[in-house]
Design a protein around this motif. Structure first.
Motif, short mmCIF file in Angstrom:
data_model
loop_
_atom_site.label_atom_id
_atom_site.label_comp_id
_atom_site.label_asym_id
_atom_site.label_seq_id
_atom_site.Cartn_x
_atom_site.Cartn_y
_atom_site.Cartn_z
N LYS A 185 -24.14 -2.14 -2.87
CA LYS A 185 -24.25 -2.21 -1.41
C LYS A 185 -24.32 -0.82 -0.80
O LYS A 185 -25.22 -0.52 -0.01
CB LYS A 185 -23.06 -2.98 -0.83
N MET A 186 -23.40 0.06 -1.18
CA MET A 186 -23.43 1.42 -0.65
C MET A 186 -24.66 2.18 -1.15
O MET A 186 -25.28 2.94 -0.39
CB MET A 186 -22.16 2.17 -1.06
N PHE A 187 -25.04 1.96 -2.40
CA PHE A 187 -26.21 2.64 -2.93
C PHE A 187 -27.47 2.30 -2.14
O PHE A 187 -28.32 3.17 -1.91
CB PHE A 187 -26.43 2.28 -4.40
N SER A 188 -27.60 1.05 -1.74
CA SER A 188 -28.84 0.59 -1.13
C SER A 188 -29.18 1.29 0.17
O SER A 188 -30.34 1.30 0.60
CB SER A 188 -28.78 -0.93 -0.91
N TYR A 189 -28.19 1.88 0.83
CA TYR A 189 -28.49 2.66 2.03
C TYR A 189 -29.28 3.92 1.68
O TYR A 189 -29.96 4.48 2.55
CB TYR A 189 -27.20 3.05 2.75
N ARG A 190 -29.22 4.35 0.45
CA ARG A 190 -29.92 5.59 0.05
C ARG A 190 -31.43 5.39 -0.05
O ARG A 190 -32.18 6.09 0.64
CB ARG A 190 -29.31 6.13 -1.24
#
Length: 218
Positions: A138-143
């Motif tokens: 989830k946090m990675f996908s903002y990248r």
């Protein structure tokens, strides 16, 4: 209407290479570690907040390559609709994989049942913090979401420079504001650890599609 079919394969290759590249950098580039907010069960996830370093590396490589004449982002525009299709296929496919994985981890009593329940679970997500190879997806996908927005915007500026030999004032301002917006997000990436998306919402199609298909192409 553009002929999309010839764009599908190169668009898919460009899209998956970009996402995979950001993922590899997320594993390799060092960054400060910080605990996230307490979750429903009281546990906390430790995140490596190296997003700003990855973004600076990416921006420097792209801008430097364009300025020196060694890099052209024209293929991104030539295969724009192929990229868009690939992003949507990826979004729907990843959402299905996340649902299956989340259901396997969830107690049987909490799993959705029936067509409506399964559809809602697919849309909203079956797991709060799915991970892959130690990275919170989830946090990675903002990248790739925000970096993808930056790269596509830069591609339009690069094309204008290549075709007209100069950048319009509007284009310069747009690029500057977009860069500041994306850089600001990664500079304060730690703030995302306390947002409702991260601490309360499961990661399903709603967030996945927004990250990979809506934000970069909106």
């Amino acid at each position: 209407m553009p002929d999309i079919v010839p764009q599908l394969l190169p668009g898919a290759l460009l899209f998956f290479a970009f996402v995979a590249g950001i993922f590899v950098l997320s594993k390799l580039v060092p960054g400060p570690k910080q605990d996230g907010a307490p979750l429903k069960d009281g546990s906390r996830i430790t995140y490596e907040l190296n997003g700003v370093r990855i973004f600076v590396l990416l921006a420097a490589a792209l801008i430097g390559g364009i300025a020196s004449g060694h890099l052209s982002l024209e293929p991104l525009l030539d295969n724009f609709w192929g990229l868009f299709v690939a992003a949507n296929v990826f979004s729907f496919g990843l959402s299905a994989i996340l649902q299956v994985g989340g259901r396997r981890k969830a107690p049987a009593a909490s799993r959705a049942t029936g067509p409506v329940g399964l559809l809602r679970e697919y849309f909203m997500g079956a797991e709060l913090n799915p991970s892959f190879l130690g990275i919170d997806i989830k946090m990675f996908s903002y990248r790739p979401s925000l970096m993808g927005l930056f790269v596509l915007n830069l591609a339009f500026a690069s094309a204008q420079l290549e075709r007209h030999g100069t950048l319009s004032t509007a284009m310069v301002l747009y690029q500057v504001f977009t860069f500041v917006y994306v850089f600001n997000y990664f500079q304060f990436e730690h703030g995302m650890l306390y947002t409702w998306d991260v601490i309360a919402e499961n990661f399903g199609w709603m967030l996945v599609w927004g990250d990979y298909s809506f934000v970069p192409f909106a």
